[in-house]
Design a protein around this motif. Structure first.
Motif, PDB file in Angstrom:
ATOM      1  N   HIS A  13      41.751 -13.732  19.506  1.00 35.77           N
ATOM      2  CA  HIS A  13      42.633 -12.967  20.401  1.00 35.77           C
ATOM      3  C   HIS A  13      43.146 -13.848  21.547  1.00 35.77           C
ATOM      4  CE1 HIS A  13      44.234  -9.609  22.654  1.00 35.77           C
ATOM      5  NE2 HIS A  13      43.578 -10.033  23.711  1.00 35.77           N
ATOM      6  N   LEU A  14      42.252 -14.602  22.171  1.00 32.38           N
ATOM      7  CA  LEU A  14      42.642 -15.425  23.319  1.00 32.38           C
ATOM      8  C   LEU A  14      43.567 -16.576  22.919  1.00 32.38           C
ATOM      9  CD1 LEU A  14      39.218 -15.477  25.161  1.00 32.38           C
ATOM     10  CD2 LEU A  14      41.365 -14.652  26.143  1.00 32.38           C
ATOM     11  N   VAL A  15      43.298 -17.204  21.800  1.00 30.33           N
ATOM     12  CA  VAL A  15      44.073 -18.381  21.388  1.00 30.33           C
ATOM     13  C   VAL A  15      45.312 -17.992  20.587  1.00 30.33           C
ATOM     14  CG1 VAL A  15      44.009 -20.501  20.011  1.00 30.33           C
ATOM     15  CG2 VAL A  15      42.081 -19.919  21.470  1.00 30.33           C
ATOM     16  N   GLY A  16      45.132 -17.076  19.637  1.00 33.07           N
ATOM     17  CA  GLY A  16      46.235 -16.735  18.747  1.00 33.07           C
ATOM     18  C   GLY A  16      46.966 -15.464  19.092  1.00 33.07           C
ATOM     19  N   GLY A  17      46.429 -14.695  20.039  1.00 27.00           N
ATOM     20  CA  GLY A  17      47.060 -13.432  20.405  1.00 27.00           C
ATOM     21  C   GLY A  17      46.940 -12.373  19.322  1.00 27.00           C
ATOM     22  N   ASN A  18      45.998 -12.557  18.407  1.00 28.41           N
ATOM     23  CA  ASN A  18      45.829 -11.605  17.308  1.00 28.41           C
ATOM     24  C   ASN A  18      45.373 -10.247  17.826  1.00 28.41           C
ATOM     25  OD1 ASN A  18      46.216 -14.067  16.064  1.00 28.41           O
ATOM     26  ND2 ASN A  18      44.465 -13.910  14.710  1.00 28.41           N
ATOM     27  N   ALA A  19      45.828  -9.211  17.158  1.00 34.26           N
ATOM     28  CA  ALA A  19      45.458  -7.841  17.516  1.00 34.26           C
ATOM     29  C   ALA A  19      44.023  -7.557  17.087  1.00 34.26           C
ATOM     30  CB  ALA A  19      46.399  -6.851  16.843  1.00 34.26           C
ATOM     31  N   SER A  37      42.736  -4.994  15.653  1.00 35.85           N
ATOM     32  CA  SER A  37      42.629  -4.413  14.305  1.00 35.85           C
ATOM     33  C   SER A  37      42.705  -5.485  13.223  1.00 35.85           C
ATOM     34  CB  SER A  37      43.701  -3.350  14.092  1.00 35.85           C
ATOM     35  OG  SER A  37      44.988  -3.902  14.289  1.00 35.85           O
ATOM     36  N   ASP A  38      43.582  -6.487  13.399  1.00 39.86           N
ATOM     37  CA  ASP A  38      43.693  -7.585  12.433  1.00 39.86           C
ATOM     38  C   ASP A  38      42.434  -8.451  12.442  1.00 39.86           C
ATOM     39  OD1 ASP A  38      46.244  -6.708  11.769  1.00 39.86           O
ATOM     40  OD2 ASP A  38      47.231  -8.091  13.169  1.00 39.86           O
ATOM     41  N   ILE A  39      41.942  -8.727  13.641  1.00 41.17           N
ATOM     42  CA  ILE A  39      40.719  -9.528  13.781  1.00 41.17           C
ATOM     43  C   ILE A  39      39.560  -8.804  13.115  1.00 41.17           C
ATOM     44  CG2 ILE A  39      39.021 -10.403  15.439  1.00 41.17           C
ATOM     45  CD1 ILE A  39      41.443 -10.716  17.422  1.00 41.17           C
ATOM     46  N   ASP A  40      39.469  -7.504  13.346  1.00 40.92           N
ATOM     47  CA  ASP A  40      38.391  -6.699  12.796  1.00 40.92           C
ATOM     48  C   ASP A  40      38.398  -6.747  11.268  1.00 40.92           C
ATOM     49  OD1 ASP A  40      36.184  -5.000  12.893  1.00 40.92           O
ATOM     50  OD2 ASP A  40      37.384  -3.194  13.098  1.00 40.92           O
ATOM     51  N   LEU A  41      39.553  -6.546  10.652  1.00 39.95           N
ATOM     52  CA  LEU A  41      39.660  -6.595   9.185  1.00 39.95           C
ATOM     53  C   LEU A  41      39.211  -7.957   8.648  1.00 39.95           C
ATOM     54  CD1 LEU A  41      43.054  -4.766   8.541  1.00 39.95           C
ATOM     55  CD2 LEU A  41      40.768  -4.001   7.848  1.00 39.95           C
ATOM     56  N   PHE A  42      39.654  -9.017   9.292  1.00 38.67           N
ATOM     57  CA  PHE A  42      39.299 -10.368   8.866  1.00 38.67           C
ATOM     58  C   PHE A  42      37.799 -10.612   9.017  1.00 38.67           C
ATOM     59  CE2 PHE A  42      38.423 -14.772  10.142  1.00 38.67           C
ATOM     60  CZ  PHE A  42      38.870 -15.452   9.006  1.00 38.67           C
ATOM     61  N   THR A  43      37.244 -10.245  10.154  1.00 44.46           N
ATOM     62  CA  THR A  43      35.853 -10.557  10.480  1.00 44.46           C
ATOM     63  C   THR A  43      34.873  -9.838   9.567  1.00 44.46           C
ATOM     64  OG1 THR A  43      36.483 -10.953  12.770  1.00 44.46           O
ATOM     65  CG2 THR A  43      34.145 -10.581  12.345  1.00 44.46           C
ATOM     66  N   ARG A  44      35.154  -8.607   9.239  1.00 45.66           N
ATOM     67  CA  ARG A  44      34.231  -7.834   8.391  1.00 45.66           C
ATOM     68  C   ARG A  44      34.069  -8.436   7.002  1.00 45.66           C
ATOM     69  NH1 ARG A  44      32.518  -3.141  10.583  1.00 45.66           N
ATOM     70  NH2 ARG A  44      33.538  -2.584  12.521  1.00 45.66           N
ATOM     71  N   ASP A  45      35.011  -9.295   6.585  1.00 44.90           N
ATOM     72  CA  ASP A  45      34.917  -9.961   5.284  1.00 44.90           C
ATOM     73  C   ASP A  45      34.196 -11.307   5.350  1.00 44.90           C
ATOM     74  OD1 ASP A  45      36.148  -7.958   3.823  1.00 44.90           O
ATOM     75  OD2 ASP A  45      38.157  -8.812   4.056  1.00 44.90           O
ATOM     76  N   LEU A  46      33.815 -11.743   6.536  1.00 44.78           N
ATOM     77  CA  LEU A  46      33.147 -13.030   6.666  1.00 44.78           C
ATOM     78  C   LEU A  46      31.715 -12.963   6.145  1.00 44.78           C
ATOM     79  CD1 LEU A  46      34.336 -14.144  10.225  1.00 44.78           C
ATOM     80  CD2 LEU A  46      35.138 -15.007   8.015  1.00 44.78           C
ATOM     81  N   ALA A  47      31.264 -14.090   5.626  1.00 51.33           N
ATOM     82  CA  ALA A  47      29.886 -14.181   5.139  1.00 51.33           C
ATOM     83  C   ALA A  47      28.921 -13.885   6.278  1.00 51.33           C
ATOM     84  CB  ALA A  47      29.620 -15.583   4.586  1.00 51.33           C
ATOM     85  N   GLY A  48      27.928 -13.079   5.999  1.00 56.46           N
ATOM     86  CA  GLY A  48      26.894 -12.783   6.978  1.00 56.46           C
ATOM     87  C   GLY A  48      27.183 -11.599   7.878  1.00 56.46           C
ATOM     88  N   TYR A  91      29.168  -4.924  17.510  1.00 56.27           N
ATOM     89  CA  TYR A  91      30.335  -5.790  17.312  1.00 56.27           C
ATOM     90  C   TYR A  91      31.616  -5.029  17.663  1.00 56.27           C
ATOM     91  CZ  TYR A  91      34.292  -7.533  14.635  1.00 56.27           C
ATOM     92  OH  TYR A  91      35.553  -7.929  14.262  1.00 56.27           O
ATOM     93  N   ASP A  92      31.750  -3.802  17.138  1.00 50.40           N
ATOM     94  CA  ASP A  92      32.940  -2.981  17.429  1.00 50.40           C
ATOM     95  C   ASP A  92      33.108  -2.772  18.927  1.00 50.40           C
ATOM     96  OD1 ASP A  92      33.770  -2.583  14.806  1.00 50.40           O
ATOM     97  OD2 ASP A  92      32.641  -0.716  14.581  1.00 50.40           O
ATOM     98  N   ALA A  93      32.005  -2.395  19.585  1.00 49.89           N
ATOM     99  CA  ALA A  93      32.067  -2.148  21.031  1.00 49.89           C
ATOM    100  C   ALA A  93      32.514  -3.396  21.766  1.00 49.89           C
ATOM    101  CB  ALA A  93      30.704  -1.678  21.541  1.00 49.89           C
ATOM    102  N   LEU A  94      31.946  -4.549  21.415  1.00 48.11           N
ATOM    103  CA  LEU A  94      32.296  -5.793  22.111  1.00 48.11           C
ATOM    104  C   LEU A  94      33.730  -6.214  21.836  1.00 48.11           C
ATOM    105  CD1 LEU A  94      29.038  -7.895  21.608  1.00 48.11           C
ATOM    106  CD2 LEU A  94      29.791  -6.751  23.691  1.00 48.11           C
ATOM    107  N   LEU A  95      34.102  -6.290  20.573  1.00 48.20           N
ATOM    108  CA  LEU A  95      35.449  -6.765  20.236  1.00 48.20           C
ATOM    109  C   LEU A  95      36.517  -5.854  20.835  1.00 48.20           C
ATOM    110  CD1 LEU A  95      37.291  -8.753  18.651  1.00 48.20           C
ATOM    111  CD2 LEU A  95      37.272  -7.048  16.819  1.00 48.20           C
ATOM    112  N   HIS A  96      36.449  -4.592  20.497  1.00 47.94           N
ATOM    113  CA  HIS A  96      37.493  -3.666  20.944  1.00 47.94           C
ATOM    114  C   HIS A  96      37.405  -3.407  22.453  1.00 47.94           C
ATOM    115  CE1 HIS A  96      38.976  -2.869  16.904  1.00 47.94           C
ATOM    116  NE2 HIS A  96      37.712  -2.891  16.523  1.00 47.94           N
ATOM    117  N   GLY A  97      36.190  -3.288  22.964  1.00 44.33           N
ATOM    118  CA  GLY A  97      36.017  -3.035  24.396  1.00 44.33           C
ATOM    119  C   GLY A  97      36.500  -4.187  25.250  1.00 44.33           C
ATOM    120  N   CYS A  98      36.158  -5.414  24.863  1.00 48.29           N
ATOM    121  CA  CYS A  98      36.589  -6.580  25.652  1.00 48.29           C
ATOM    122  C   CYS A  98      38.106  -6.735  25.631  1.00 48.29           C
ATOM    123  CB  CYS A  98      35.920  -7.855  25.140  1.00 48.29           C
ATOM    124  SG  CYS A  98      34.160  -7.985  25.541  1.00 48.29           S
ATOM    125  N   ILE A  99      38.710  -6.524  24.467  1.00 49.57           N
ATOM    126  CA  ILE A  99      40.167  -6.664  24.379  1.00 49.57           C
ATOM    127  C   ILE A  99      40.858  -5.554  25.167  1.00 49.57           C
ATOM    128  CG2 ILE A  99      42.138  -6.560  22.798  1.00 49.57           C
ATOM    129  CD1 ILE A  99      40.387  -8.160  20.783  1.00 49.57           C
TER     130      ILE A  99
END
Length: 176
Positions: free
Chosen positions: A46-52, A54-65, A74-82
């Motif tokens: 979000h800070l570097v690429g300006g990604n939304a 919702s887009d970050i969330d979709l991408f991240t949930r598919d990451l290994a681990g 995670y939801d609270a931190l990502l969405h709350g901080c943004i």
């Protein structure tokens, strides 16, 4: 029967705990620690690429681990901080010795996480939040970024968690 050690005995024991650099190994990380790592990765996007968010969330949930992380935290931190970025920056900015644009996006994101948890996660002790943010900075930030994160969040804790910090101070445990 042979006196030779078995192949299992020749292998070094499985390592847990910390690496030689003092960073916690993946096997020993809590689900909350993992959620903070994934949130930090998202905040960086979000800070570097300006990604939304919702887009970050979709991408991240598919990451290994990701399945090993606390998805709700995670939801609270990502969405709350943004969503609260402006308010979080307003809390952090007075404690900086430079302009916000001069702060690395990693340390910026970590400070957001710390400030957000101080404000909205009373179930997480302030000292745990502080320690977790320092560990994130050691693992992902610049060489001395953890010292900067420590100083800023240590300055913020008495403002946002006054009663808790004071109780620790009276018990002889507080840092500030």
């Amino acid at each position: 029967m042979s006196d030779a050690p078995s192949s299992a005995a020749k292998r070094p024991p499985r390592q847990t705990g910390t690496t030689g650099a003092g960073v916690r190994k993946s096997a020993s990380k809590s689900v909350r620690s993992r959620s903070r790592e994934f949130a930090l990765q998202g905040l960086y996007q979000h800070l570097v690429g300006g990604n939304a968010a919702s887009d970050i969330d979709l991408f991240t949930r598919d990451l290994a681990g990701f399945h090993k992380a606390d998805a709700a935290h995670y939801d609270a931190l990502l969405h709350g901080c943004i969503e609260q970025a402006t308010d979080l920056d307003a809390l952090i900015l007075p404690l900086l010795d430079r302009k916000m644009v001069e702060i690395s996006p990693i340390e910026h994101g970590i400070m957001w996480i710390g400030a957000y948890e101080f404000l909205h996660c009373p179930d997480v002790p302030w000292r745990v939040t502080l320690n977790e943010c320092i560990e994130l900075a050691k693992e992902f930030g610049g060489t001395d970024g953890h010292k900067y994160v420590n100083a800023v969040l240590n300055g913020l804790a008495p403002k946002l968690r006054a009663a808790e910090v004071e109780a620790d101070r009276l018990a002889g445990k507080a840092r500030p």
